[in-house]
Design a protein around this motif. Structure first.
Motif, short mmCIF file in Angstrom:
data_model
loop_
_atom_site.label_atom_id
_atom_site.label_comp_id
_atom_site.label_asym_id
_atom_site.label_seq_id
_atom_site.Cartn_x
_atom_site.Cartn_y
_atom_site.Cartn_z
N VAL A 1 32.15 42.91 32.18
CA VAL A 1 33.44 42.38 32.61
C VAL A 1 34.53 43.25 31.99
N ILE A 2 35.39 43.84 32.84
CA ILE A 2 36.41 44.76 32.35
C ILE A 2 37.68 44.04 31.90
N LYS B 1 42.73 39.28 34.33
CA LYS B 1 43.23 39.84 35.59
C LYS B 1 42.29 39.51 36.74
N SER B 2 40.99 39.58 36.49
CA SER B 2 40.01 39.27 37.53
C SER B 2 40.14 37.81 37.97
N LYS B 3 40.32 36.92 37.02
CA LYS B 3 40.49 35.50 37.36
C LYS B 3 41.73 35.29 38.22
N GLU B 4 42.80 36.00 37.88
CA GLU B 4 44.04 35.89 38.65
C GLU B 4 43.82 36.38 40.08
N ILE B 5 43.10 37.49 40.24
CA ILE B 5 42.81 38.02 41.57
C ILE B 5 41.99 37.01 42.38
N LEU B 6 40.97 36.44 41.78
CA LEU B 6 40.13 35.46 42.47
C LEU B 6 40.92 34.20 42.83
N ASP B 7 41.81 33.78 41.94
CA ASP B 7 42.66 32.61 42.22
C ASP B 7 43.58 32.88 43.40
N MET B 8 44.20 34.06 43.41
CA MET B 8 45.13 34.40 44.49
C MET B 8 44.41 34.55 45.82
N LEU B 9 43.21 35.14 45.78
CA LEU B 9 42.43 35.26 47.01
C LEU B 9 42.02 33.88 47.53
N THR B 10 41.73 32.98 46.63
CA THR B 10 41.41 31.61 47.03
C THR B 10 42.59 30.97 47.73
N ASP B 11 43.80 31.22 47.24
CA ASP B 11 45.02 30.71 47.89
C ASP B 11 45.14 31.26 49.30
N VAL B 12 44.86 32.55 49.46
CA VAL B 12 44.94 33.20 50.77
C VAL B 12 43.96 32.56 51.75
N LEU B 13 42.75 32.28 51.27
CA LEU B 13 41.73 31.71 52.15
C LEU B 13 41.94 30.22 52.42
N LYS C 1 26.76 38.01 27.33
CA LYS C 1 27.90 37.13 27.60
C LYS C 1 28.59 37.53 28.91
N ASP C 2 28.51 38.81 29.28
CA ASP C 2 29.10 39.25 30.55
C ASP C 2 28.38 38.61 31.73
N TYR C 3 27.07 38.56 31.67
CA TYR C 3 26.31 37.91 32.75
C TYR C 3 26.55 36.40 32.75
N ARG C 4 26.72 35.81 31.58
CA ARG C 4 27.02 34.38 31.53
C ARG C 4 28.39 34.10 32.16
N LYS C 5 29.32 35.01 31.93
CA LYS C 5 30.65 34.85 32.52
C LYS C 5 30.58 35.02 34.03
N LEU C 6 29.78 35.98 34.50
CA LEU C 6 29.60 36.17 35.94
C LEU C 6 28.99 34.93 36.57
N MET C 7 28.00 34.36 35.93
CA MET C 7 27.37 33.14 36.45
C MET C 7 28.38 31.99 36.50
N ARG C 8 29.22 31.90 35.50
CA ARG C 8 30.24 30.83 35.46
C ARG C 8 31.22 30.98 36.62
N TYR C 9 31.71 32.21 36.86
CA TYR C 9 32.65 32.44 37.95
C TYR C 9 31.99 32.20 39.30
N TYR C 10 30.71 32.53 39.40
CA TYR C 10 29.99 32.31 40.66
C TYR C 10 29.92 30.82 41.00
N LYS C 11 29.84 29.99 39.98
CA LYS C 11 29.79 28.54 40.19
C LYS C 11 31.18 27.97 40.49
N ILE C 12 32.21 28.65 40.03
CA ILE C 12 33.59 28.16 40.22
C ILE C 12 34.16 28.60 41.57
N TYR C 13 33.99 29.89 41.90
CA TYR C 13 34.64 30.45 43.09
C TYR C 13 33.69 30.55 44.27
N ASP C 14 34.22 30.31 45.45
CA ASP C 14 33.41 30.29 46.67
C ASP C 14 33.36 31.68 47.30
N PHE C 15 32.81 32.65 46.53
CA PHE C 15 32.65 34.01 47.01
C PHE C 15 31.22 34.48 46.76
#
Length: 256
Positions: A176-177, A181-193, A128-142
């Motif tokens: 996934v730790i 919190k990780s989602k919040e960090i990625l969201d905020m970094l997206t705002d910065v970019l 499920k951790d790898y599935r979550k990683l794959m999901r975030y990879y499709k959502i975020y442009d990193f």
């Protein structure tokens, strides 16, 4: 015939031949079959004969019934079916699903270099951790390794696909730790970019890694709205500094 031409490590293993009534099952981690490669292999087999054996395993823990599963050699399998030649194979032991995925990735990556995304795709079958990683990879442009480092709470490497996180991904040990919190960090970094634009996933890598480190170190006192407001005012300075790693941390602190 085949003992003299197969890989040295397989020569001591008993070679079987697939019977007409036997079926070989495939799992998602097996690489997709490329028809042009099947055609080339079929032409080679017709010209000089078969020089490879398939690697299969016979297991029952997936469906409850013993069945043959492909570990390596899917292109050879279809090329032999196409040419009507005997299908030689060796059997390897597999203890559980994770062990099966690990052996599929190990054997397949020796014949063709796998990307990090290939490994993630393979392990989504059991984790499920790898599935979550794959999901975030499709959502975020990193870049994939960057997202994985954030999710695993590891030091974010400014080089593409940092070697440290790659070892965890390839070995099936990615975890996934703290998803929230990780989602919040990625969201905020997206705002910065959105304020400091870039061309693609690979650009502004210093800014991305420095921002994540800065955010982690100041998480309890960080005010995102104030930070973005001040960033907009000093946008031009950051655009010029996006490739100068040592400048960014100090510049971030002045925005709070």
């Amino acid at each position: 015939m085949y003992e003299s031409i197969v890989h040295p490590k397989l020569r001591k293993m008993k070679i079987h031949y697939l019977k007409p009534e036997e079926k070989v099952l495939f799992l998602r981690p097996n690489r997709p079959v490329v028809l042009s490669r099947v055609t080339k292999l079929a032409e080679s087999i017709t010209l000089i004969g078969n020089v490879r054996v398939l690697v299969l395993t016979k297991i029952s823990f997936i469906t409850g019934k013993p069945a043959l599963y492909m570990v390596d050699g899917q292109h050879g399998y279809y090329s032999l079916l196409r040419t009507g030649k005997p299908i030689p194979y060796v059997l390897i032991e597999v203890s559980d699903m994770k062990d099966l995925i690990k052996k599929i990735t190990m054997l397949n990556s020796t014949s063709k270099v796998w990307s990090l995304l290939d490994y993630v795709h393979a392990y989504t079958e059991v984790s499920k951790d790898y599935r979550k990683l794959m999901r975030y990879y499709k959502i975020y442009d990193f870049e994939l390794g960057f997202i994985a480092s954030v999710l695993m709470n590891k030091k974010v490497n400014s080089s593409v696909g940092g070697s440290s996180i790659s070892k965890f991904i390839k070995g099936g040990d990615f975890k996934v730790i703290d998803a929230a919190k990780s989602k919040e960090i990625l969201d905020m970094l997206t705002d910065v970019l959105n304020i400091i634009p870039r061309l693609d996933r690979q650009k502004n890598k210093f800014l991305c890694s420095e921002y994540v480190d800065f955010l982690r170190n100041n998480y309890s006192t960080y005010n995102h709205k104030v930070f973005l407001k001040n960033l907009k005012k000093k946008k031009s300075k950051f655009i010029l500094a996006t490739h100068e790693e040592t400048q960014l941390s100090t510049m971030f602190e002045k925005l709070l």
